[in-house]
Design a protein around this motif. Structure first.
Motif, PDB file in Angstrom:
ATOM      1  N   UNK A  58      21.822 -81.120 -29.856  1.00  0.00           N
ATOM      2  CA  UNK A  58      20.444 -80.663 -29.849  1.00  0.00           C
ATOM      3  C   UNK A  58      19.519 -81.474 -30.739  1.00  0.00           C
ATOM      4  N   UNK A  59      20.085 -82.230 -31.669  1.00  0.00           N
ATOM      5  CA  UNK A  59      19.274 -82.961 -32.645  1.00  0.00           C
ATOM      6  C   UNK A  59      18.857 -84.353 -32.188  1.00  0.00           C
ATOM      7  N   UNK A 227      15.888 -82.891 -29.208  1.00  0.00           N
ATOM      8  CA  UNK A 227      15.599 -82.518 -27.820  1.00  0.00           C
ATOM      9  C   UNK A 227      15.734 -81.024 -27.580  1.00  0.00           C
ATOM     10  N   UNK A 228      16.511 -80.300 -28.428  1.00  0.00           N
ATOM     11  CA  UNK A 228      16.768 -78.894 -28.130  1.00  0.00           C
ATOM     12  C   UNK A 228      17.245 -78.172 -29.397  1.00  0.00           C
ATOM     13  N   UNK A 232      20.880 -76.463 -31.044  1.00  0.00           N
ATOM     14  CA  UNK A 232      21.329 -76.724 -32.407  1.00  0.00           C
ATOM     15  C   UNK A 232      21.605 -75.427 -33.162  1.00  0.00           C
ATOM     16  N   UNK A 233      20.731 -74.434 -33.006  1.00  0.00           N
ATOM     17  CA  UNK A 233      20.940 -73.148 -33.670  1.00  0.00           C
ATOM     18  C   UNK A 233      22.181 -72.439 -33.140  1.00  0.00           C
ATOM     19  N   UNK A 289      13.751 -73.820 -38.406  1.00  0.00           N
ATOM     20  CA  UNK A 289      15.062 -73.483 -37.855  1.00  0.00           C
ATOM     21  C   UNK A 289      16.101 -74.533 -38.245  1.00  0.00           C
ATOM     22  N   UNK A 290      15.702 -75.805 -38.255  1.00  0.00           N
ATOM     23  CA  UNK A 290      16.618 -76.864 -38.655  1.00  0.00           C
ATOM     24  C   UNK A 290      17.008 -76.707 -40.116  1.00  0.00           C
ATOM     25  N   UNK A 291      16.060 -76.265 -40.943  1.00  0.00           N
ATOM     26  CA  UNK A 291      16.366 -76.033 -42.353  1.00  0.00           C
ATOM     27  C   UNK A 291      17.384 -74.917 -42.529  1.00  0.00           C
ATOM     28  N   UNK A 292      17.223 -73.831 -41.775  1.00  0.00           N
ATOM     29  CA  UNK A 292      18.186 -72.727 -41.847  1.00  0.00           C
ATOM     30  C   UNK A 292      19.572 -73.211 -41.428  1.00  0.00           C
ATOM     31  N   UNK A 293      19.638 -73.952 -40.328  1.00  0.00           N
ATOM     32  CA  UNK A 293      20.923 -74.462 -39.854  1.00  0.00           C
ATOM     33  C   UNK A 293      21.555 -75.394 -40.881  1.00  0.00           C
TER      34      UNK A 293
END
Length: 443
Positions: A58-59, A227-228, A232-233, A289-293
């Protein structure tokens, strides 16, 4: 006829007694509860690999999603073949070459463990398969550093060589009963589930690979959006779930140690994500959301070596520390300009180092007392820190040097960095002849 029936009836109690004794002996040899948990843990760790594929997939940009996810699935296939052939023997066989690596002829194709029950009362097959999943996910982690710019054939050869020449020796040093790091100091280097073996070895290799192969074309001038992030989440969630098998399964039991490892895994993951959210709120005014992941992974990585020795308060501290250091490493990467595409070093390398070293300040007192009794005197936090630093240092140096040599050999023979045309068209098309979403716009 009556005589035969009478004889059979007379012998029936004896037959039942014999069968009951056989069942009792089998039950004494194999603990069904522990075996069941270890089978579940093995499946959970394998689940992490498609979870990682989704996290990484997803990244990257749309044109590279299949190529990136294939790196994880290729690891399942390639290491899945190598592990029963030679990997298990190299990792857990009796030491050879001065303890550099292990070997046992009976472990080739696992032929010698067909009836083996381990002292932990589980079939050795289960232990071998559980450890094999660690060997699979470790090289898959490395792929995040050079995502979007490697030749698939070169990658396949590299991870095969890396598993044999980097992962297996380090695994033997840290986890085999006769490994020198396993026996260093009062109670050996603490690495409950893979801080050095998995995360530092892969993270350092990732950094070396990113520096050796160079930046993606257009980085950092061109914006390269994920892209998605939904995928990723989902991948991060699967990794979090799978990590319970990763850490709690490493107790090789179903008891208090298992419950402790599971609990601190949950606490550290939540603490890492919470800390990352707070940092982003202060820095940018919003949580991503990327930070949480990323925070989830940072906390999970840091608790991995410590899951057997710290309490929940220590897990909270390690999760928070890992988030701070990993966040800082990613910021520093941007300033230094190297292209660790998906922050494999920034999260796994840095988080692994933080966890392996900082755990000594949160070890439960009972563990330190047991270590002191083992040496017949005192054993201090600072002495254990020296042991941890030695394990971390040896892992960093060995992984860096051997990985560089392997990268050089593969690049000069098979080829590892793809051509400009192939990179611009994307891995999906150039390496696999496919497209992840069937869309016209592949950027």
């Amino acid at each position: 006829m009556r005589k035969k029936v009478l004889t059979a009836l007379l012998l029936l109690p004896a037959a039942l007694l014999f069968q009951s004794s056989a069942w009792a002996a089998d039950a004494a040899a194999t603990d069904s509860g522990t075996t069941s948990w270890m089978l579940t843990s093995t499946a959970l760790v394998l689940l992490m690999v498609p979870g990682l594929a989704m996290f990484y997939g997803g990244l990257v940009r749309t044109k590279n999603v299949i190529g990136t996810m294939m790196h994880s699935f290729a690891a399942m296939v390639i290491i899945g073949v190598l592990w029963p052939l030679v990997g298990y023997s190299l990792s857990f066989g009796p030491g050879i070459l001065g303890g550099f690596v292990g070997w046992n002829d009976n472990y080739f194709m696992l032929q010698g463990i067909d009836e083996t029950i381990m002292p932990t009362h589980i079939p050795e097959y289960v232990f071998a398969m559980f450890q094999g999943k660690f060997a699979i996910i470790t090289p898959a982690l490395i792929a995040g550093a050079f995502a979007e710019r490697v030749n698939f054939k070169g990658y396949a050869v590299f991870i095969a060589l890396w598993c044999i020449l980097v992962y297996s020796p380090i695994c033997h040093w840290v986890w085999a009963a006769d490994g020198f790091l396993f026996n260093l100091g009062a109670a050996g280097a603490i690495d409950f589930a893979g801080g050095t073996v998995v995360h530092i070895s892969s993270g350092v290799t990732a950094l070396v690979a990113a520096l050796y192969l160079g930046k993606r074309r257009g980085y950092p001038k061109n914006v390269m959006h994920p892209n998605n992030l939904v995928m990723t989440l989902i991948g991060a969630g699967l990794l979090w779930v799978g990590w319970f098998g990763f850490n709690a399964g490493s107790a090789i039991a179903s008891d208090l140690a298992t419950a402790r490892a599971l609990t601190v895994t949950q606490v550290a993951a939540a603490a890492g994500a919470f800390t990352w959210m707070v940092i982003e709120m202060f820095q940018h005014g919003k949580a991503t959301s990327l930070g949480v992941a990323s925070g989830i992974l940072a906390g999970l990585v840091a608790i991995t070596p410590a899951a057997g020795v710290v309490q929940p308060s220590g897990a909270f501290a390690l999760g928070a520390l890992a988030a701070i250091f990993c966040y800082s490493a990613i910021v520093l990467k941007s300033k230094l300009g190297y292209d660790d595409s998906l922050d494999a070093f920034g999260v796994h390398g840095v988080g692994g180092i933080v966890g392996a070293l900082a755990l000594v300040f949160f070890i439960r007192p009972a563990w330190m007392e047991a270590a002191a009794e083992k040496v017949g005197g005192s054993w201090t936090i600072w002495q254990q820190l020296g042991v941890q630093a030695t394990a971390v240092g040896v892992t960093i140096v060995y992984a860096a040097v051997v990985s560089f040599i392997l990268l050089f050999i593969v690049e000069k023979t098979i080829g590892l960095r793809i051509s400009e045309d192939d990179e611009m068209s994307g891995l999906d098309h150039s390496m696999h002849g496919e497209h992840g979403y069937g869309l016209i716009n592949l950027n």
